[in-house]
Write a protein that holds these residues in place. Structure first.
Motif, PDB file in Angstrom:
ATOM      1  N   MET A 168       0.847  -1.204   0.000  1.00  0.00           N
ATOM      2  CA  MET A 168       0.000   0.000   0.000  1.00  0.00           C
ATOM      3  C   MET A 168       0.883   1.255   0.000  1.00  0.00           C
ATOM      4  O   MET A 168       1.881   1.329   0.706  1.00  0.00           O
ATOM      5  N   LEU A 169       0.486   2.231  -0.800  1.00  0.00           N
ATOM      6  CA  LEU A 169       1.235   3.465  -0.908  1.00  0.00           C
ATOM      7  C   LEU A 169       1.055   4.318   0.350  1.00  0.00           C
ATOM      8  O   LEU A 169      -0.049   4.438   0.880  1.00  0.00           O
ATOM      9  N   ASN A 213      -8.351   6.964  11.409  1.00  0.00           N
ATOM     10  CA  ASN A 213      -7.400   7.868  10.750  1.00  0.00           C
ATOM     11  C   ASN A 213      -6.199   7.138  10.156  1.00  0.00           C
ATOM     12  O   ASN A 213      -5.220   7.765   9.757  1.00  0.00           O
ATOM     13  N   THR A 214      -6.278   5.818  10.082  1.00  0.00           N
ATOM     14  CA  THR A 214      -5.146   5.032   9.581  1.00  0.00           C
ATOM     15  C   THR A 214      -5.013   5.111   8.074  1.00  0.00           C
ATOM     16  O   THR A 214      -3.907   5.210   7.535  1.00  0.00           O
ATOM     17  N   PHE A 215      -6.160   5.089   7.370  1.00  0.00           N
ATOM     18  CA  PHE A 215      -6.141   5.069   5.911  1.00  0.00           C
ATOM     19  C   PHE A 215      -6.921   6.250   5.346  1.00  0.00           C
ATOM     20  O   PHE A 215      -7.918   6.705   5.917  1.00  0.00           O
ATOM     21  N   ILE A 216      -6.443   6.720   4.200  1.00  0.00           N
ATOM     22  CA  ILE A 216      -7.179   7.684   3.383  1.00  0.00           C
ATOM     23  C   ILE A 216      -7.426   6.988   2.049  1.00  0.00           C
ATOM     24  O   ILE A 216      -6.493   6.414   1.475  1.00  0.00           O
ATOM     25  N   PHE A 272     -14.468  -0.835  -4.891  1.00  0.00           N
ATOM     26  CA  PHE A 272     -13.145  -0.763  -5.493  1.00  0.00           C
ATOM     27  C   PHE A 272     -12.436   0.456  -4.903  1.00  0.00           C
ATOM     28  O   PHE A 272     -12.983   1.558  -4.918  1.00  0.00           O
ATOM     29  N   ILE A 273     -11.222   0.250  -4.401  1.00  0.00           N
ATOM     30  CA  ILE A 273     -10.575   1.335  -3.664  1.00  0.00           C
ATOM     31  C   ILE A 273      -9.121   1.515  -4.084  1.00  0.00           C
ATOM     32  O   ILE A 273      -8.481   0.604  -4.615  1.00  0.00           O
ATOM     33  N   PHE A 274      -8.623   2.719  -3.836  1.00  0.00           N
ATOM     34  CA  PHE A 274      -7.197   3.019  -3.873  1.00  0.00           C
ATOM     35  C   PHE A 274      -6.913   3.642  -2.511  1.00  0.00           C
ATOM     36  O   PHE A 274      -7.360   4.748  -2.221  1.00  0.00           O
ATOM     37  N   ALA A 275      -6.198   2.911  -1.649  1.00  0.00           N
ATOM     38  CA  ALA A 275      -6.002   3.334  -0.261  1.00  0.00           C
ATOM     39  C   ALA A 275      -4.570   3.804  -0.025  1.00  0.00           C
ATOM     40  O   ALA A 275      -3.613   3.313  -0.623  1.00  0.00           O
ATOM     41  N   LEU A 276      -4.445   4.776   0.869  1.00  0.00           N
ATOM     42  CA  LEU A 276      -3.152   5.305   1.292  1.00  0.00           C
ATOM     43  C   LEU A 276      -2.977   5.079   2.785  1.00  0.00           C
ATOM     44  O   LEU A 276      -3.930   5.247   3.559  1.00  0.00           O
ATOM     45  N   ASN A 277      -1.773   4.727   3.191  1.00  0.00           N
ATOM     46  CA  ASN A 277      -1.446   4.620   4.614  1.00  0.00           C
ATOM     47  C   ASN A 277      -1.110   6.010   5.127  1.00  0.00           C
ATOM     48  O   ASN A 277      -0.154   6.644   4.669  1.00  0.00           O
ATOM     49  N   ASN A 278      -1.885   6.522   6.071  1.00  0.00           N
ATOM     50  CA  ASN A 278      -1.732   7.894   6.544  1.00  0.00           C
ATOM     51  C   ASN A 278      -0.560   8.016   7.520  1.00  0.00           C
ATOM     52  O   ASN A 278      -0.718   8.304   8.705  1.00  0.00           O
ATOM     53  N   ASP A 279       0.654   7.825   6.999  1.00  0.00           N
ATOM     54  CA  ASP A 279       1.838   7.868   7.864  1.00  0.00           C
ATOM     55  C   ASP A 279       2.166   9.274   8.336  1.00  0.00           C
ATOM     56  O   ASP A 279       2.885   9.457   9.327  1.00  0.00           O
TER      57      ASP A 279
END
Length: 413
Positions: A1-2, A31-34, A85-92
């Protein structure tokens, strides 16, 4: 995951993915993923369930075909609800909604000049089609529109200023004034919409199920049913008619000025609905004002004292008016509706009338004098006319004096 940090890195340049997030993004509760998403439902116009199911089998591959970063997947993250269908980001970076959008907005502004027409078209396709539904009745590709600030509300400026979309083909359908929303029966989301014919001719459709919807119902939207496929995109050759409606710029301004984050009383909503012709009973009204009740004007004219409610404590009546020729015992004063009349017959009552000298009356026309001066005049009227004050309290369902002054000022005509 990006990771979000990589998403905003200078090296990340993916028009389709950026367009998807610019159109819609959401945070998980922790708040972990966007993530951005694409979800579509079966419609009654295409009854073959196999067509619908087959379209979904290859949909992830199509999304990744248009994306440089091929991270589109079917949703298997439990904290992401109602997304297929998703494109998820790790909210680092631990961003919130405001900081994420500001960074995204800035990134699009910096990159759009480096994109060619094909890349810009992919940005627009992701923005509209991933969640856009085909509205054949109104002739739009419509998407639910979510925003947390006025800046997000004005995403359309990016499309018109940098992606060459004619704003005559854009429309926003805000819901706060709709009857079901006001009555809390069905609080549907605001919609952002683009003319369907314009879209399918210039940008095409890549969702194969939506293509079948258009082919099935094509006679409704155009007299020409030519459909050409190129690189997974189906373009429809059709005539595009431009509606001569209020521009989206004007509509957004109206929304941000009078509706967005405003504390609207029931009477405000009623006035705004009439202003936008939301009430069918008003649609056949060819004038902007109703005919005043001359009887109550005569009663008020001759039954009340000759003084200007706005300036009587500051000026002598002789300095602001003159005696009537046909009645030398009375001064000439003009009858003013404290809460501007417009189309609202319920405001044409004695309790809403006051007398003003010609100077003060002219000063209380919309935009005819400074805001501070107009509010001072309104304050004087309410202080000097108890009936006006009590009537305003009833109409705006509020007893705060400054609130009433502001509301009356907002409704000046």
């Amino acid at each position: 995951m990006l990771a979000v940090s990589n998403f905003f890195d200078d090296n990340f340049d993916d028009p389709f993915v950026l367009g998807a997030f610019f159109g819609f993004y959401k945070f998980t509760d922790d708040n972990t993923f966007i993530y951005t998403q694409s979800t579509y439902k079966k419609v009654k116009f295409v009854t073959d369930n196999i067509v619908y199911e087959n379209s979904k089998l290859n949909y992830t591959n199509i999304l990744n075909y248009f994306s440089i970063t091929k991270n589109w997947t079917q949703n298997n993250i439990k904290s992401i609800k109602r997304a297929e269908f998703i494109f998820a980001l790790n909210n680092d970076l631990k961003l919130n909604t405001t900081s994420f959008f500001n960074k995204l907005y800035t990134k699009v502004l910096l990159l759009h000049n480096t994109w060619n027409k094909s890349q810009k078209d992919n940005f627009v396709r992701a923005f509209f089609e991933l969640r856009g539904s085909i509205d054949l009745k109104a002739n739009y590709l419509a998407m639910d529109y979510f925003y947390n600030s006025q800046q997000e509300l004005k995403r359309f400026r990016i499309l018109t200023d940098f992606f060459n979309i004619n704003d005559n083909f854009l429309n926003i359908n805000f819901r706060e004034l709709q009857k079901q929303f006001v009555e809390k029966q069905n609080k549907r989301n605001t919609q952002f919409r683009i003319n369907l014919q314009y879209y399918i001719k210039n940008f095409g459709i890549f969702n194969t199920y939506k293509v079948e919807i258009l082919k099935t119902m094509f006679k409704i939207i155009t007299s020409n049913n030519n459909c050409n496929e190129y690189n997974y995109i189906s373009y429809f050759d059709c005539e595009v008619a431009t509606k001569k409606d209020t521009s989206i710029e004007q509509r957004i301004k109206f929304y941000t000025d009078f509706i967005y984050e405003n504390d609207l009383a029931k009477f405000d909503i009623k006035l705004l609905r009439k202003e936008l012709n939301f009430d069918e009973s008003e649609n056949n009204d060819t004038t902007n004002k109703i005919q005043r009740n001359q009887n109550i004007i005569k009663i008020f004219t001759y039954g009340t004292k000759d003084e200007c409610a706005a300036c009587k404590n500051k000026y002598s009546i002789d300095d602001r008016s003159f005696k009537r020729k046909n009645n030398p015992d009375r001064y000439y004063l003009e009858i003013h509706h404290c809460i501007s009349l417009g189309k609202n017959k319920e405001l044409d009552v004695l309790e809403n009338l006051t007398k003003l000298c010609p100077t003060c009356h002219r000063a209380l026309s919309k935009n005819s004098s400074a805001e501070e001066h107009q509010k001072n005049l309104i304050s004087e009227i309410l202080n000097n006319n108890e009936n006006n004050l009590e009537f305003a309290k009833i109409i705006f369902d509020n007893t705060n004096f400054n609130y009433l002054v502001n509301k009356i000022y907002e409704h000046l005509k």
